[in-house]
Design a protein around this motif. Structure first.
Motif: not given
Length: 439
Positions: A51, A78-79, A81-82, A427-430, A433
């Motif tokens: 990651h 949600r994310s 790739d993290t 998280i996973g919600n632009s 953020r």
């Protein structure tokens, strides 16, 4: 620099106690390098894996670690790739985290020395730091803020006494509170306390208690069935579990049990001390008073054995209490008859146990209040009232079962905190953020 000197002085003053516990009880020996110097680049690389960045979740001990599996599952969804890494401050918390997530996701949290926390954040390539309940470490929070890493508190709880203490040192601590990017509180009162300590009001949100969501829903699980099988529980027994006990509470339970089993031979007792270093002492307490102890760690199975009234089961293992509540019909939550401030009473409530606890539940006041006010639990003042409660549950089983069903319904009414917490973290919600950065 001032804080580093203060921490060093505190460690020096406490060193005799620390050394005694290291040699007497084996505590504090593990992860010394990670605690004093932070995560090395090599160990961080093992945790981060492929990651590019990570979310760091910190849970101080067993209770907080137990809240994380569902959160980790949702964050990963949600994310994807993290990377998600988990730290704990105690041996028991670390061991439970390894059991739940694997050693490749878990490390010991560094002490709040500036070099240790900065090194850890940098080597983890941390994009968000999430603190369970409240671990107020000024250097850690300042270092995260300094590299643009948002710091959130989830399942936030802050007692009146703690809030007053923080406010006495407002010049030192208010900047730390002001750096928090989001605080998910268990109730409105807690949210106000965070604001009074320096958190921006726009960054606080009442998300509810994750402990309601994390409470069990049914006894019909493989984990509970295996323990019932191990203990030799049958339909005739009425099992009383006294869990998360502190010093003095086991003696109280034994005293009540010995009197009641004379008139209620169906009653059986399970004791679950909170701290591992007390396991042997509790076992000795049971045997010196004439009863036999069955230690969970030393018996492969009790299956097909008749569980006799003078045999008391001692759960001398870590991370099992949640499932042992499911074996019980009656539950007494420890840490509430002394100055500890109580432990989580929602696990036995979720199973539908007839729940009781002592007079001091300051750490769980909101939860205890909801259960009591809703008719789903009973507070007892002392040994005499505890005996009266257990006797009443044995004499009137339908009433005891109804108390348990009411507790279950209260737990169900207050679920949903994980959804609200994930939304708060963004998280996973632009869009979320962006809103958080703008704030």
């Amino acid at each position: 620099m001032f804080l580093n000197l203060l921490y060093a002085a505190a460690l020096t003053m406490l060193s005799p106690v620390i050394l005694y516990r290291m040699f007497r009880h084996g505590r504090y020996r593990r992860g010394v390098g990670q605690k004093l110097f932070g995560l090395s680049r090599r160990r961080a690389a093992e945790l981060v894996g492929d990651h590019r960045e990570t979310i760091w979740l910190h849970a101080v001990s067993v209770g907080e670690v137990g809240l994380l599996p569902e959160l980790v599952k949702r964050l990963a969804r949600r994310s994807p790739d993290t990377g998600i890494v988990i730290s704990s401050s105690t041996d028991t918390g670390y061991d439970l985290a390894v059991r739940l997530f694997g050693a490749d996701q878990v490390f010991f949290c560094p002490l709040d020395f500036s070099w240790a926390v900065s090194r850890t954040l940098r080597n983890l390539r941390c994009k968000q730091l999430v603190l369970a309940e409240l671990e107020l470490w000024p250097n850690l929070i300042a270092a995260a803020d300094g590299i643009g890493c948002p710091v959130a508190v989830i399942n936030g709880r802050l007692s009146e006494r703690s809030a007053a203490g923080y406010q006495k040192f407002a010049k030192l601590l208010a900047p730390t509170f002001s750096r928090l990017s989001a605080v998910g509180c268990q109730d409105v009162t807690t949210a106000k306390r965070f604001v009074d300590c320096g958190v921006d009001p726009t960054r606080t949100r009442v998300t509810g208690s994750l402990k309601f969501d994390n409470a069990p829903r049914s006894r019909e699980t493989a984990e509970v069935a295996a323990r019932m099988n191990w203990a030799g529980v049958d339909a005739w027994h009425r099992v009383w579990c006294f869990g998360s006990t502190q010093s003095g509470e086991e003696a109280l339970a034994l005293s009540v049990y010995r009197r009641l089993r004379q008139e209620h031979p169906e009653l059986r007792l399970i004791l679950v001390p909170r701290h591992p270093e007390r396991f042997d002492r509790v076992a000795d307490l049971i045997t010196t008073s004439g009863d036999r102890v069955i230690r969970r760690s030393r018996n492969d199975s009790q299956y097909a054995d008749q569980w006799e009234s003078d045999e008391i089961i001692l759960i001398d293992t870590i991370g099992e209490l949640k499932h042992w509540w499911g074996v019980a019909h009656l539950a007494t939550v420890g840490g509430s008859f002394g100055d500890r401030g109580g432990q989580n009473m929602l696990e036995p409530a979720g199973y539908g146990c007839a729940v009781s606890f002592g007079p001091n539940t300051k750490n769980f006041d909101t939860i205890a209040g909801r259960l009591i006010n809703g008719g789903g639990a009973v507070r007892v003042a002392d040994e005499a009232e505890l005996e009266k409660f257990v006797r009443r549950c044995l004499d009137d089983i339908p009433a005891a079962d109804e108390l348990g069903r009411t507790a279950q319904s209260i737990v169900e009414e207050h679920r949903g905190a994980y959804d609200r917490t994930i939304d708060m973290l963004g998280i996973g919600n632009s869009r979320a953020r962006q809103q958080r950065r703008a704030a």
